[in-house]
Design a protein around this motif. Structure first.
Motif, PDB file in Angstrom:
ATOM      1  N   GLY A 157       0.818  -1.210   0.000  1.00 18.06           N
ATOM      2  CA  GLY A 157       0.000   0.000   0.000  1.00 18.06           C
ATOM      3  C   GLY A 157       0.848   1.255   0.000  1.00 18.06           C
ATOM      4  O   GLY A 157       0.359   2.344  -0.289  1.00 18.06           O
ATOM      5  N   ALA A 158       2.148   1.107   0.317  1.00 16.16           N
ATOM      6  CA  ALA A 158       3.005   2.295   0.348  1.00 16.16           C
ATOM      7  C   ALA A 158       3.432   2.674  -1.068  1.00 16.16           C
ATOM      8  O   ALA A 158       3.593   1.827  -1.942  1.00 16.16           O
ATOM      9  CB  ALA A 158       4.228   2.044   1.221  1.00 16.16           C
ATOM     10  N   ARG A 159       3.623   3.970  -1.283  1.00 21.19           N
ATOM     11  CA  ARG A 159       4.093   4.463  -2.572  1.00 21.19           C
ATOM     12  C   ARG A 159       5.595   4.795  -2.494  1.00 21.19           C
ATOM     13  O   ARG A 159       6.333   4.662  -3.459  1.00 21.19           O
ATOM     14  CB  ARG A 159       3.292   5.729  -2.930  1.00 21.19           C
ATOM     15  N   LEU A 160       5.997   5.197  -1.288  1.00 22.61           N
ATOM     16  CA  LEU A 160       7.387   5.627  -1.118  1.00 22.61           C
ATOM     17  C   LEU A 160       8.047   4.822   0.005  1.00 22.61           C
ATOM     18  O   LEU A 160       7.463   4.655   1.064  1.00 22.61           O
ATOM     19  CB  LEU A 160       7.407   7.123  -0.731  1.00 22.61           C
ATOM     20  N   ALA A 161       9.250   4.309  -0.283  1.00 20.81           N
ATOM     21  CA  ALA A 161      10.022   3.669   0.787  1.00 20.81           C
ATOM     22  C   ALA A 161      11.340   4.422   0.940  1.00 20.81           C
ATOM     23  O   ALA A 161      11.993   4.743  -0.053  1.00 20.81           O
ATOM     24  CB  ALA A 161      10.282   2.204   0.477  1.00 20.81           C
ATOM     25  N   ILE A 162      11.680   4.707   2.184  1.00 22.74           N
ATOM     26  CA  ILE A 162      13.003   5.274   2.446  1.00 22.74           C
ATOM     27  C   ILE A 162      13.828   4.131   3.001  1.00 22.74           C
ATOM     28  O   ILE A 162      13.484   3.569   4.055  1.00 22.74           O
ATOM     29  CB  ILE A 162      12.902   6.454   3.419  1.00 22.74           C
ATOM     30  N   VAL A 163      14.872   3.726   2.273  1.00 23.32           N
ATOM     31  CA  VAL A 163      15.620   2.550   2.689  1.00 23.32           C
ATOM     32  C   VAL A 163      17.075   2.918   2.961  1.00 23.32           C
ATOM     33  O   VAL A 163      17.610   3.869   2.393  1.00 23.32           O
ATOM     34  CB  VAL A 163      15.552   1.413   1.633  1.00 23.32           C
ATOM     35  N   SER A 164      17.675   2.144   3.843  1.00 24.93           N
ATOM     36  CA  SER A 164      19.088   2.343   4.118  1.00 24.93           C
ATOM     37  C   SER A 164      19.895   1.413   3.214  1.00 24.93           C
ATOM     38  O   SER A 164      19.457   0.311   2.878  1.00 24.93           O
ATOM     39  CB  SER A 164      19.386   2.057   5.589  1.00 24.93           C
ATOM     40  N   ALA A 165      21.071   1.893   2.816  1.00 26.70           N
ATOM     41  CA  ALA A 165      21.967   1.068   2.000  1.00 26.70           C
ATOM     42  C   ALA A 165      23.375   1.258   2.531  1.00 26.70           C
ATOM     43  O   ALA A 165      23.677   2.280   3.161  1.00 26.70           O
ATOM     44  CB  ALA A 165      21.884   1.493   0.541  1.00 26.70           C
ATOM     45  N   ALA A 166      24.226   0.259   2.280  1.00 25.82           N
ATOM     46  CA  ALA A 166      25.593   0.339   2.780  1.00 25.82           C
ATOM     47  C   ALA A 166      26.304   1.505   2.108  1.00 25.82           C
ATOM     48  O   ALA A 166      26.363   1.582   0.873  1.00 25.82           O
ATOM     49  CB  ALA A 166      26.316  -0.969   2.497  1.00 25.82           C
ATOM     50  N   GLY A 167      26.824   2.428   2.904  1.00 28.12           N
ATOM     51  CA  GLY A 167      27.571   3.567   2.366  1.00 28.12           C
ATOM     52  C   GLY A 167      28.998   3.511   2.873  1.00 28.12           C
ATOM     53  O   GLY A 167      29.370   2.585   3.606  1.00 28.12           O
ATOM     54  N   ARG A 168      29.800   4.499   2.513  1.00 26.87           N
ATOM     55  CA  ARG A 168      31.215   4.467   2.879  1.00 26.87           C
ATOM     56  C   ARG A 168      31.406   4.567   4.393  1.00 26.87           C
ATOM     57  O   ARG A 168      32.208   3.867   4.976  1.00 26.87           O
ATOM     58  CB  ARG A 168      31.956   5.605   2.171  1.00 26.87           C
ATOM     59  N   ASP A 169      30.611   5.444   5.039  1.00 27.18           N
ATOM     60  CA  ASP A 169      30.776   5.644   6.480  1.00 27.18           C
ATOM     61  C   ASP A 169      29.682   4.975   7.300  1.00 27.18           C
ATOM     62  O   ASP A 169      29.541   5.245   8.479  1.00 27.18           O
ATOM     63  CB  ASP A 169      30.768   7.150   6.795  1.00 27.18           C
ATOM     64  N   GLY A 170      28.904   4.136   6.659  1.00 26.82           N
ATOM     65  CA  GLY A 170      27.780   3.532   7.363  1.00 26.82           C
ATOM     66  C   GLY A 170      26.543   3.616   6.490  1.00 26.82           C
ATOM     67  O   GLY A 170      26.640   3.946   5.313  1.00 26.82           O
ATOM     68  N   PRO A 171      25.386   3.320   7.052  1.00 27.50           N
ATOM     69  CA  PRO A 171      24.173   3.305   6.233  1.00 27.50           C
ATOM     70  C   PRO A 171      23.817   4.701   5.740  1.00 27.50           C
ATOM     71  O   PRO A 171      23.935   5.670   6.479  1.00 27.50           O
ATOM     72  CB  PRO A 171      23.098   2.812   7.210  1.00 27.50           C
ATOM     73  N   SER A 172      23.401   4.775   4.484  1.00 33.23           N
ATOM     74  CA  SER A 172      22.910   6.040   3.937  1.00 33.23           C
ATOM     75  C   SER A 172      21.437   5.855   3.592  1.00 33.23           C
ATOM     76  O   SER A 172      20.945   4.727   3.515  1.00 33.23           O
ATOM     77  CB  SER A 172      23.708   6.427   2.707  1.00 33.23           C
ATOM     78  N   LEU A 173      20.727   6.970   3.425  1.00 36.59           N
ATOM     79  CA  LEU A 173      19.280   6.924   3.163  1.00 36.59           C
ATOM     80  C   LEU A 173      18.987   7.152   1.684  1.00 36.59           C
ATOM     81  O   LEU A 173      19.612   8.010   1.052  1.00 36.59           O
ATOM     82  CB  LEU A 173      18.575   8.007   3.988  1.00 36.59           C
ATOM     83  N   HIS A 174      18.048   6.380   1.158  1.00 40.26           N
ATOM     84  CA  HIS A 174      17.668   6.514  -0.262  1.00 40.26           C
ATOM     85  C   HIS A 174      16.163   6.512  -0.398  1.00 40.26           C
ATOM     86  O   HIS A 174      15.460   5.828   0.346  1.00 40.26           O
ATOM     87  CB  HIS A 174      18.246   5.356  -1.074  1.00 40.26           C
ATOM     88  N   LEU A 175      15.694   7.274  -1.392  1.00 41.88           N
ATOM     89  CA  LEU A 175      14.254   7.322  -1.688  1.00 41.88           C
ATOM     90  C   LEU A 175      13.940   6.342  -2.809  1.00 41.88           C
ATOM     91  O   LEU A 175      14.589   6.369  -3.856  1.00 41.88           O
ATOM     92  CB  LEU A 175      13.870   8.720  -2.172  1.00 41.88           C
ATOM     93  N   VAL A 176      12.960   5.499  -2.602  1.00 42.40           N
ATOM     94  CA  VAL A 176      12.565   4.555  -3.646  1.00 42.40           C
ATOM     95  C   VAL A 176      11.081   4.728  -3.945  1.00 42.40           C
ATOM     96  O   VAL A 176      10.234   4.551  -3.054  1.00 42.40           O
ATOM     97  CB  VAL A 176      12.827   3.095  -3.208  1.00 42.40           C
ATOM     98  N   ASP A 177      10.784   5.084  -5.206  1.00 41.45           N
ATOM     99  CA  ASP A 177       9.394   5.145  -5.661  1.00 41.45           C
ATOM    100  C   ASP A 177       8.958   3.713  -5.953  1.00 41.45           C
ATOM    101  O   ASP A 177       9.490   3.063  -6.864  1.00 41.45           O
ATOM    102  CB  ASP A 177       9.310   6.010  -6.923  1.00 41.45           C
ATOM    103  N   LEU A 178       8.007   3.231  -5.177  1.00 38.85           N
ATOM    104  CA  LEU A 178       7.677   1.803  -5.245  1.00 38.85           C
ATOM    105  C   LEU A 178       6.895   1.434  -6.501  1.00 38.85           C
ATOM    106  O   LEU A 178       6.616   0.262  -6.740  1.00 38.85           O
ATOM    107  CB  LEU A 178       6.913   1.387  -3.981  1.00 38.85           C
TER     108      LEU A 178
END
Lengths: 367, 406
Positions: A157-178
């Motif tokens: 039912g969600a349209r937008l997910a904000i997900v964490s991904a492995a980044g250089r200094d730790g998890p970074s945040l990304h916007l995903v249009d579902l």
């Protein structure tokens, strides 16, 4: 000294309480548990009409622009009610956009959140990831994400997910249009039978970077404050349920609430919840004023609230005795939700350690 | 939401601060007067008089009683600022916090005229004579007798856990005047002269080794009927006035107690076979727990202050504080002493932190009992806040001298 919610926040709380007492509660949660819908669409429409999803969205993006205090009281009331709508997930995602979003990202998503057309959620878990800080299953490459996030609350039912991904200094945040390509959404069964969770499989899905590791951790603090309020709401109702039963159930010729073995447990529920409330108010203040104490206050709020909720939810079943262990009893909703909130942002142990790390950094700065 | 004074509060705080900077300066260079010795009493009397002359005593009392007629916030602000100075505090806490308000609420005009002004300026020190060997949590079970004899009453019996009895001039005492009535009905409260013949205060050595309290023996001690507080048989109601003030007074953590930062410091200095103690998971979890209790209580008290500041009556904050503080002190001290192994156990081992932790471990056992045990406080929370039914009290309606334990 004015360590208390504003009159506006209290008025919003009273309004929310009246609405939720009438429209939500354990019976509605049971209906949701027995059904197949990812959430109660009719209730969601009402929640949007009340302006709750618009509460934190600035007026420039079609919202009301209320403060963190109002977000906290709404989280508490929603926690009390068990209302089967994706409000807390959307609220936490809103905080991430407010904190880390560019002007364009905010303009793209916040108006939809405010008017209810966009349900948003946050996904950090990867099944076997030990904590929010140890993301490794989802990787970003050239604006695309691959990997699996599970379980993600309110994903269907969600349209937008904000997900964490492995980044250089730790998890970074990304916007995903579902609604984009390379995305698979399936149900992920959990202990919580009312708040539905999903498995989000990303296969080169288009994603926009939202924030770096620093933003991720700053967001975690804000989400922790909100989750603490939700936990306090849920725990308080579990306590109220236990107290009501202790006033009515008779054993050995007395109301069981007369026995100290029973009443002292109720007193301990109250004490734990009030301590948690004090920490969560500190968190609300720090969040609303962007105070340097936010990290410390947020971690303390989350840990204290988890402790209080766990104790109230477990002892509520215990004080009900056999009837409390039946499927028909409402005790299970608070007992199960206790696990959901405990999982939602990382474990009690991880947050307790995060609290001590924050204190050590503070002490080192002061020295 | 903020932690700031209101403009009125800020103005009062600034005034108090300016006055204290000057008035309390002389104590700064004096060595600490140990416990309850003569020098401590001399300084306390001098300071009370100084405060009195400047209008900083009886801050919340009615003006008719010589007070300032101000709010609880004013009183709290003064205490907060006073506690930052080296001025001696504590000797008058029970007398002026609990005894004298009982005297001016329930005493006759002559008694009020005779005792209240003198107490307020520090000329006479007061104690509270309530607990007995057989009446602690169940205070209404007291056995000290008062028998009418002409215009006097004659008191025989024993009180215990009386703070400063050996330094006091007067006390308020609950006695049993009619043992044929049920326990709460046959009590009467009096003022008693602590220097009268037949009054003997003996220091009571605590398990911690100190002697901060007394036991007081009364043998044919005469008290005039004019010194009665309230009606004959109304002693329980009168005592509740006093205890209401006690529960407000005993709440937060004692000043200078070890806290979560002490535990961090201790853990940083200890090397275990697994590495520094501060890096051990169980140690870090404990630090977090102690922080939650320490800071949770401070924040809870700020909620109570905020209610007071708005002219509201605080809720159960003090009961919560009392339940959490003492047990947390005990657990934290035991944990830190454990971490320190032999040095924590030996009384001449380790630095000042360990010394404070050992003292805290010993003292906290008493703190869990004083001013309402953990168990009584839980009853109060369950019954008054959550509305659960009270314990069954089989002796409640039986004449005191006929009650048999179940």
């Amino acid at each position: 000294m004015n360590f208390d919610f504003s009159d506006d926040a209290k008025a919003l709380r009273d309004q929310a309480r009246r609405f939720l007492d009438e429209r939500a509660g354990a019976a509605v949660a049971r209906k949701a548990m027995d059904g197949d819908a990812p959430y109660d669409a009719e209730l969601w429409t009402s929640v949007v009409e009340l302006g709750w999803t618009a509460a934190r969205v600035p007026e420039a993006h079609g919202g009301i622009g209320l403060s963190a205090e109002e977000a906290c009281v709404l989280a508490e009331e929603v926690g009390r009610s068990l209302i089967p709508v994706p409000f807390v997930s959307t609220l936490m995602a809103t905080e991430a956009l407010l904190l880390a979003g560019s002007e364009a990202q905010q303009a793209r998503w916040l108006p939809g959140i405010a008017d209810g057309s966009v349900i948003a959620t946050i996904g950090w878990a990867e099944g076997d990831a030990a904590s929010p800080a140890t993301t490794r299953g989802v990787r970003a490459e050239g604006g695309r994400l691959s990997g699996t996030k599970v379980p993600v609350p309110d994903l269907q039912g969600a349209r937008l997910a904000i997900v964490s991904a492995a980044g250089r200094d730790g998890p970074s945040l990304h916007l995903v249009d579902l609604e984009g390509p390379g995305i698979t959404i399936e149900a992920a069964p959990t202990l919580d039978l009312v708040r539905r969770h999903g498995r989000l499989t990303l296969d080169g899905a288009a994603a926009e970077p939202l924030g770096d590791a620093a933003a991720f951790h700053a967001w975690l603090d804000r989400a922790a404050v909100l989750s603490a309020w939700e936990a306090i709401g849920t725990g308080t109702v579990a306590m109220e349920m236990a107290v009501a039963y202790a006033k009515e159930r008779v054993a050995f010729g007395q109301k069981i609430g007369r026995y100290q073995g029973v009443k002292h447990k109720c007193a301990d529920m109250y004490v734990k919840l009030e301590l948690a409330r004090a920490h969560a108010m500190h968190g609300a203040w720090a969040m609303a004023t962007d105070a340097p104490e936010l990290g410390q206050a947020a971690a303390a709020a989350r840990v204290a609230a988890l402790d209080a909720l766990k104790f109230a939810a477990e002892e509520n079943v215990q004080l009900h005795g056999g009837i409390g262990f039946t499927w028909e009893s409402d005790c299970q909703f608070y007992y199960r939700r206790n696990r959901q909130i405990a999982f939602a942002l990382g474990s009690r142990a991880w947050w307790a350690d995060r609290l001590v790390r924050t204190l050590e950094r503070r002490n080192a700065r002061a020295a | 939401m903020d932690f700031n004074d209101t403009p009125t509060e800020a103005e009062y705080r600034a005034k108090v601060r300016a006055w204290l900077a000057d008035a309390a300066a002389k104590y700064k260079d004096m060595p600490d007067a140990e416990g309850r010795n003569a020098e401590f009493v001399r300084r306390s009397k001098d300071w009370q008089k100084t405060k009195h002359d400047a209008g900083y005593t009886g801050i919340t009392w009615p003006k008719a009683m010589g007070g300032q007629g101000l709010t609880p916030m004013h009183s709290i602000i003064f205490s907060q600022e006073e506690s930052k100075t080296a001025a001696p505090t504590g000797l008058y806490a029970i007398g002026l916090g609990m005894c004298i308000p009982t005297v001016f609420t329930h005493g006759n005009p002559e008694v009020i005229q005779r005792f209240v002004p003198k107490a307020l300026e520090g000329g006479e020190i007061w104690c509270q004579l309530f607990s007995e060997p057989a009446a602690g949590s169940d205070l209404a079970g007291i056995r000290t007798r008062a028998v009418r004899d002409g215009d006097d009453w004659v008191i025989n019996g024993q009180k215990v856990w009386t703070t400063n009895a050996h330094l006091c001039d007067y006390g308020i005492i609950v006695t049993r005047t009619d043992p044929s009535k049920p326990k709460h009905k046959g009590l009467t409260m009096f003022i008693v002269d602590m220097h009268a013949p037949g009054v003997e205060a003996r220091p009571l050595k605590q398990m911690s080794g100190g002697a901060d309290f007394n036991e007081v023996f009364f043998t044919d001690v005469r008290v005039p009927d004019a010194w009665r507080l309230g009606e004959v048989g109304d002693g329980w109601k009168v005592a509740l006035t006093t205890l209401m003030h006690e529960r407000l007074a005993v709440g937060g953590k004692p000043r200078h107690s070890p806290d979560y930062n002490t535990l961090i410091d201790v853990a940083r200095q200890i090397e275990t076979e697994m590495g520094p103690a501060i890096e051990a998971t169980h140690v870090r979890q404990k630090i977090a727990d102690v922080y939650l209790a320490d800071e949770g209580i401070k924040l809870t008290q700020m909620r109570a202050l905020s209610a007071l500041s708005k002219g509201q009556i605080p809720g159960a904050e003090q009961s919560i504080s009392k339940v959490v503080v003492a047990k947390n002190m005990q657990d934290m001290a035991a944990f830190a002493l454990d971490l320190s192994e032999a040095a924590g156990f030996m009384t001449d081992g380790g630095g000042s932190d360990l010394e404070r932790l050992r003292a805290s471990y010993m003292w906290s056992a008493g703190l869990r009992i004083a001013g309402g045990t953990d168990e009584i406080l839980r009853n109060i929370i369950a019954e008054r806040v959550l509305g659960l039914p009270g314990d069954l009290r089989p002796d409640k309606d039986t004449p005191f001298n006929e009650a048999k334990p179940l």
